[in-house]
Design an enzyme around this catalytic site. Structure first.
Site, PDB file in Angstrom:
ATOM      1  N   ASP A 334       0.755  -1.273   0.083  1.00 16.29           N
ATOM      2  CA  ASP A 334       0.151  -0.052  -0.050  1.00 16.29           C
ATOM      3  C   ASP A 334       0.903   1.265   0.069  1.00 16.29           C
ATOM      4  O   ASP A 334       2.060   1.022   0.456  1.00 16.29           O
ATOM      5  CB  ASP A 334      -0.814   0.185   1.228  1.00 16.29           C
ATOM      6  CG  ASP A 334      -0.090   0.033   2.546  1.00 16.29           C
ATOM      7  OD1 ASP A 334       0.920  -0.510   2.655  1.00 16.29           O
ATOM      8  OD2 ASP A 334      -0.587   0.733   3.684  1.00 16.29           O
ATOM      9  N   GLU A 335       0.257   2.297  -0.376  1.00 18.85           N
ATOM     10  CA  GLU A 335       0.747   3.700  -0.177  1.00 18.85           C
ATOM     11  C   GLU A 335       2.371   3.627  -0.856  1.00 18.85           C
ATOM     12  O   GLU A 335       3.220   4.528  -0.395  1.00 18.85           O
ATOM     13  CB  GLU A 335       0.633   4.244   1.049  1.00 18.85           C
ATOM     14  CG  GLU A 335      -0.610   4.437   1.489  1.00 18.85           C
ATOM     15  CD  GLU A 335      -0.900   4.763   3.187  1.00 18.85           C
ATOM     16  OE1 GLU A 335      -1.889   5.561   3.099  1.00 18.85           O
ATOM     17  OE2 GLU A 335      -0.162   4.414   3.791  1.00 18.85           O
TER      18      GLU A 335
END
Length: 528
Positions: A334-335
Site C-alpha cells: 500500500d501507499e
C-alpha cells in the site's frame, strides 16, 4: 496526494462534527436510557445461529468437573478443557479439575465428526440439570463453544448455566484484527492480552504489522541491524524496541492455543524507511537514510532495480516463514507513492514469487489489484466511501478472477479512527467511526455496486494503526467496543439490528469491567 486527501478528509469531518455538536436534539448521553434486561441467551455476542432457552440449567460449583476424551483427539481436547477451566476459574477460586472420559455430570467436551450444522469451527451447546455438553467436529469448535459458555455465566465467578440449546457456526472463515506494532512498539505480552480479548469473541486471525518507516520489530538473523538499529525508533522519538524470534514464536504458539492464526506483515516496497536506515545497500544511492519518527506516508521505497533488494526480501520472508506455521504472509503493497507504477508491478511480481517459494500464500493490501496478483493471492481492501471508482473496479476485477477479499473499509473498521470530535487518541482522515457505523453494514454486499460477488469475500478484519496509540489503555479504548462489531460481522449470519445489538453490547460492559478492559462508553449504548 494521500497526505492531502487525509488532511482534507479530517478537516471536512471536523467541520461536520462541530455542526452536529451544536445542533439541538443530538445523541443521547450516558444515563439517559436504562439498559433492557436481556435473558442470558439474548446477551450472546456474536449472536449464535440458533439459541433456545428451555428448562432448568446447570449450576457450576465446587464439585464441577470438566470431562474430555470422547470422539478422538484426546490430547488436544484436553488442552481445550484445561484452558476453559483456567478461564472459568477466574477470581472464583473453583477447582474445576479436568478429567478424562465423558460419563458423569459436569461440563463435557465431545468431538463428533458427524455433528450437523456446525462446520469446522461451529459447535452445539446443551445445558440441563445434569451438566453442559459441548459438541463440535473440531477442537477449534470446542474452544468457541467454551467462549459462549463463559458468556452464559456471570463475569466474576460461579453461577448457573441456563437450560437450553445452541447450534452455531460462523459466516466467514476469516475473522481478523490487525495490530500495528511498528509505529509504536508493543511487547509480546501486551499483544497476548489482546489475543485473549479477541479470541473470547471468536476472532480467529491476528494480523501483525511488524515493519514500517518508524520501526522494525522482528529480529532477522541474516540482517541483524534491522532490529538492532531499525527497531530503535518509533513515532514521537521514543525508544522503540523489537521482538526476538523466541518471543515471536511464543506469541504464535499462544495464539494457536486459542485458535488464532498469526499473519505477519513485512510492508513493501514502500513503508521501508526503518530498513533503509539500517542498511545503506538497500538504497539506490548507497546512502543510509535517517531514522524517522513522524507520521507521513509514501516517501520511502526499496530500490527496485537492485538485485540485492530481492536477496533481502527472500532472506527476510524466508526466516519469517520458518517462524510462522500459518498459510499466509502479508507483503503490504500500500501507499507505495515513491515507486513508479511499472516498477511497483515488477517488484510485486518478484515478491509474490518469493512468498510462493517459501510455501506461503500471498496477502497484500488491495493496491496489488493494480499490478499482477498471482493466482490465489488474497487482497485486503481498505478503501472507504470516497475511494475512487477506478480503484474499486480494479478490486472487483481481481475478485471476479478468483482472488479472495478481506474487507477492512477504513471508514467502518479502522479502529484508529476517532469515535467523535471528543476522542483524544486516533485520527480522522477516513471520518469518525462511531460504534454504530462500525457495526451497521453488510460485508457480503459492501462492494456489490462495484461488481464484487459475495462469494469473493473471505472475511473481515479490523486494523488498529498506532501513530497516536502508545499505551495498552489507548489500544483497548480504541478497539472496544467497536471490535465487538467486527466479531459479529465475521461470525453471525442473521440480519443486523442496531436497536437489539446495542443492548447486547451494553450487556458486555460488566464482562469488560471484570477483565479490566478499557473501553469507550458510547453515548448511544445503554450501559448498565
Amino acid at each position: 496526494m494521500r497526505v492531502l486527501r487525509r488532511t482534507l478528509g479530517t478537516l471536512l469531518v471536523l467541520g461536520a462534527a462541530v455542526s452536529c455538536a451544536t445542533a439541538p436534539g443530538g445523541d443521547a448521553r450516558p444515563g439517559d436510557e436504562r439498559p433492557a434486561v436481556l435473558a442470558p441467551y439474548e446477551q450472546l455476542l456474536p449472536a449464535p445461529a440458533s439459541a433456545r432457552a428451555e428448562g432448568p440449567g446447570y449450576t457450576v460449583g465446587a464439585g464441577t468437573v470438566i470431562r474430555t476424551g470422547t470422539g478422538g483427539g484426546e490430547e488436544e481436547v484436553r488442552r481445550v478443557g484445561e484452558l476453559l477451566a483456567q478461564q472459568l476459574r477466574g477470581p472464583s477460586g473453583l477447582p474445576l479439575p479436568v478429567v478424562d472420559g465423558a460419563d458423569g455430570d459436569g461440563i463435557r467436551l465431545r468431538l463428533d465428526e458427524a455433528a450437523e450444522g456446525v462446520g469446522d469451527e461451529g459447535y452445539r451447546l446443551e445445558s440441563g440439570p445434569g451438566g453442559v455438553t459441548l459438541t463440535a467436529r473440531t477442537p477449534a469448535g470446542l474452544f468457541h463453544a467454551g467462549q459462549t459458555l463463559r458468556q452464559l455465566l456471570p463475569p466474576a465467578g460461579p453461577g448457573t448455566v441456563p437450560g437450553g440449546e445452541i447450534t452455531d457456526a460462523p459466516r466467514f472463515a476469516y475473522r481478523g484484527a490487525m495490530l500495528d506494532i511498528a509505529r509504536h512498539h508493543f511487547t509480546a505480552e501486551q499483544v497476548k492480552r489482546y489475543v485473549d480479548q479477541l479470541a473470547q469473541y471468536k476472532v480467529n486471525t491476528l494480523h501483525l504489522h511488524l515493519t514500517d518507516d518508524q520501526g522494525w520489530r522482528i529480529a532477522i538473523d541474516s540482517w541483524p541491524r534491522l532490529a538492532e538499529y531499525g527497531g530503535g525508533s518509533e513515532v514521537g522519538g521514543g525508544p522503540g524496541g523489537y521482538w526476538t524470534k523466541d518471543q515471536y514464536r511464543d506469541l504464535v504458539a499462544y495464539a494457536a492455543e486459542r485458535y488464532v492464526d498469526v499473519v505477519p506483515e513485512i510492508d513493501m516496497p514502500g513503508h521501508v524507511n526503518a530498513a533503509l536506515a539500517s542498511y545503506a545497500e538497500l538504497n539506490c544511492d548507497g546512502k543510509a537514510r535517517e531514522r524517522y519518527t513522524g507520521i507521513k506516508v509514501g516517501f520511502s521505497s526499496l530500490c527496485v532495480g537492485k538485485e540485492r533488494t530481492y536477496e533481502f526480501i527472500d532472506e527476510v520472508l524466508g526466516e519469517l516463514a520458518e517462524l510462522t506455521p500459518g498459510r499466509y504472509l502479508h507483503i503490504g503493497g500500500d501507499e507505495a507513492l515513491s515507486t513508479p507504477a511499472a516498477d511497483y508491478a515488477a517488484f510485486m511480481d518478484r515478491a509474490q514469487q518469493v512468498v510462493a517459494r517459501h510455501g506461503k500464500t500471498v496477502v497484500a493490501w488491495h493496491q496489488l489489484a493494480t499490478a499482477r496478483p498471482v493466482p490465489g493471492a488474497v487482497l485486503q481492501y481498505w478503501g472507504h466511501d470516497r475511494t475512487a471508482a477506478a480503484e474499486k473496479t480494479a478490486v472487483a476485477a481481481a475478485a471476479k478472477a478468483g482472488h479472495p477479499l478481506v474487507l477492512s473499509p477504513a471508514d467502518r473498521l479502522y479502529l484508529d479512527m476517532k469515535y467523535d470530535l471528543t476522542t483524544k487518541p486516533g485520527l480522522a482522515w477516513a471520518g469518525f467511526v462511531p460504534v454504530r457505523r462500525a457495526y451497521d453494514w453488510d460485508p457480503g454486499t459492501y462492494l456489490a455496486a462495484a461488481g464484487v460477488p459475495q462469494s469473493a469475500v473471505l472475511g473481515v478484519e479490523a486494523p488498529l494503526w498506532t501513530e497516536t496509540i502508545a499505551t495498552r489503555s489507548d489500544l483497548e479504548f480504541m478497539a472496544f467496543p467497536r471490535v465487538l462489531g467486527l466479531a459479529e460481522l465475521g461470525w453471525s449470519r442473521g440480519p443486523r439490528n442496531w436497536t437489539e445489538y446495542r443492548q447486547r453490547v451494553a450487556a458486555q460492559g460488566p464482562r469488560l469491567d471484570a477483565q479490566d478492559i478499557t473501553y469507550y462508553r458510547a453515548p448511544d449504548v445503554p450501559w448498565p
